[in-house]
Design an enzyme around this catalytic site. Structure first.
Site, mmCIF file in Angstrom:
data_model
loop_
_atom_site.group_PDB
_atom_site.id
_atom_site.type_symbol
_atom_site.label_atom_id
_atom_site.label_comp_id
_atom_site.label_asym_id
_atom_site.label_seq_id
_atom_site.Cartn_x
_atom_site.Cartn_y
_atom_site.Cartn_z
ATOM 1 N N ARG A 261 0.844 -1.204 0.000
ATOM 2 C CA ARG A 261 0.000 0.000 0.000
ATOM 3 C C ARG A 261 0.883 1.259 0.000
ATOM 4 O O ARG A 261 2.098 1.172 0.111
ATOM 5 C CB ARG A 261 -0.908 0.017 1.230
ATOM 6 C CG ARG A 261 -0.150 -0.077 2.548
ATOM 7 C CD ARG A 261 -1.073 0.099 3.743
ATOM 8 N NE ARG A 261 -2.126 -0.888 3.775
ATOM 9 C CZ ARG A 261 -1.999 -2.122 4.273
ATOM 10 N NH1 ARG A 261 -0.833 -2.514 4.774
ATOM 11 N NH2 ARG A 261 -3.005 -2.949 4.276
ATOM 12 N N TYR B 125 11.712 8.976 14.724
ATOM 13 C CA TYR B 125 11.606 8.706 13.285
ATOM 14 C C TYR B 125 12.728 9.400 12.522
ATOM 15 O O TYR B 125 13.383 8.804 11.659
ATOM 16 C CB TYR B 125 10.247 9.188 12.787
ATOM 17 C CG TYR B 125 10.003 8.989 11.312
ATOM 18 C CD1 TYR B 125 9.775 7.718 10.787
ATOM 19 C CD2 TYR B 125 9.967 10.074 10.440
ATOM 20 C CE1 TYR B 125 9.540 7.538 9.431
ATOM 21 C CE2 TYR B 125 9.723 9.907 9.094
ATOM 22 C CZ TYR B 125 9.507 8.629 8.591
ATOM 23 O OH TYR B 125 9.281 8.456 7.248
ATOM 24 N N LYS C 281 15.612 7.625 10.152
ATOM 25 C CA LYS C 281 15.760 7.938 8.729
ATOM 26 C C LYS C 281 17.122 8.570 8.440
ATOM 27 O O LYS C 281 17.669 8.398 7.341
ATOM 28 C CB LYS C 281 14.620 8.839 8.262
ATOM 29 C CG LYS C 281 13.274 8.119 8.197
ATOM 30 C CD LYS C 281 13.317 6.916 7.250
ATOM 31 C CE LYS C 281 11.961 6.285 7.047
ATOM 32 N NZ LYS C 281 11.979 5.175 6.074
ATOM 33 N N VAL D 288 3.582 13.168 2.070
ATOM 34 C CA VAL D 288 2.611 12.714 1.076
ATOM 35 C C VAL D 288 1.338 12.319 1.816
ATOM 36 O O VAL D 288 1.401 11.758 2.923
ATOM 37 C CB VAL D 288 3.152 11.507 0.277
ATOM 38 C CG1 VAL D 288 2.156 11.053 -0.774
ATOM 39 C CG2 VAL D 288 4.494 11.859 -0.372
ATOM 40 N N THR E 42 -0.563 9.971 2.195
ATOM 41 C CA THR E 42 -0.872 8.558 2.352
ATOM 42 C C THR E 42 -1.476 8.344 3.738
ATOM 43 O O THR E 42 -1.599 9.285 4.537
ATOM 44 C CB THR E 42 0.396 7.706 2.229
ATOM 45 O OG1 THR E 42 1.317 8.134 3.245
ATOM 46 C CG2 THR E 42 1.038 7.867 0.861
ATOM 47 N N THR F 221 -2.664 16.054 18.290
ATOM 48 C CA THR F 221 -2.725 15.290 19.535
ATOM 49 C C THR F 221 -1.593 15.678 20.482
ATOM 50 O O THR F 221 -1.778 15.751 21.701
ATOM 51 C CB THR F 221 -2.652 13.784 19.237
ATOM 52 O OG1 THR F 221 -3.739 13.420 18.377
ATOM 53 C CG2 THR F 221 -2.716 12.956 20.505
#
Length: 267
Positions: A18, A161, A165, A196, A198, A210
């Site tokens: 996906r 994250y 990366k 993006v 997604t 949040t």
């Protein structure tokens, strides 16, 4: 033959069920490659592979948890046996878990390290073993790792994250150097996608609200667009076309590079 023609080549795309992975698999197929859609979600992965076949692409699903060395070995062997070779590996599988540094959850960071860094490293390992002289495929090839604009700029709420990366970026460059010095014939590059829309990207925007960093997901997205000189979010096709380029002969003298596909956000 133009430089972007991948006819006769085989590509394996992790996280291919996906989102960005599915788009990359489709773009590689349109360029002429046979495509192995690798994912741990068998139902979604099979559906993506079937959709590619319906579009005239030679494609199959292969089960793969990228954090498991033995599964990588089995998946690559299955792809080589089924398609007769392996020329392109796209290490796209990844996960983003938002959180403030002050509230850092070790379990979340470990998950991102396992999938984003270890999963990519194992992908490079098994690509090298298959593609190098004497390997099961043995014709050289191209590895494209998917990093993130988060590896090039500071952005709140995604420290873990961003760190993983950034690790993908460094891994890419060391692997490219080793491949060259050892004569593997495998180019290794990475892409830095911008945001993006997604499922992952939309969840990230919601997380910003949040965490109290933005008043709404829409406000977070608007600020990202404001930081982007081209004035829009990225699209799946933007990222997929960059992968096709790096996988192709048009990029034959490019290795150890990081390609920003972020509309200028990270410059």
């Amino acid at each position: 033959m133009n430089g972007y023609d991948l006819t006769g080549r085989t590509a394996l795309v992790t996280g291919g069920a996906r989102g960005l992975g599915a788009g990359m698999a489709a773009a590689l197929g349109r360029a002429g490659a046979a495509v192995a859609v690798a994912d741990r979600d068998a139902e979604a992965g099979k559906a993506t592979a079937e959709a590619l076949v319906a579009d005239g692409v030679r494609a199959e699903f292969v089960a793969l948890d990228v954090t498991e060395d033995a599964q990588w070995e089995a998946a690559v062997a299955a792809v080589v046996a089924s398609f007769g070779g392996l020329d392109v590996v796209v290490n796209n599988a990844g996960v983003e878990i938002s959180g403030l540094v002050v509230d850092l959850d070790p379990a979340d960071v470990r998950t991102m390290l396992e999938i984003n860094v270890l999963g990519t490293a194992l992908g490079v390992k098994h690509a090298f073993r298959a593609m190098r002289p004497g390997g099961a495929a043995g014709q050289g090839g191209s590895v494209v790792n998917i990093a993130s604009v988060a590896a090039t700029i500071p952005f709140p709420g995604i420290a873990g994250y961003s760190a993983t990366k950034s690790g993908v970026d460094r891994l890419t460059r060391v692997a490219a150097l080793e491949s060259g010095k050892l004569g593997y014939g495998v180019r290794v590059n990475c892409v830095y996608p911008g945001l993006v829309a997604t499922e992952m990207g939309l969840r990230l925007a919601a997380d910003m609200q949040t965490l109290g960093l933005w008043p709404s997901p829409e406000a977070a997205v608007a600020d990202v667009i404001g930081l982007t000189p081209l004035g829009r979010l990225g699209e799946v096709a933007d990222m997929a076309d960059a992968v096709v380029f790096l996988a192709s002969d048009a990029a034959r003298f490019i290795t150890g590079a990081g390609l920003p596909v972020d509309g200028g956000m990270g410059m």
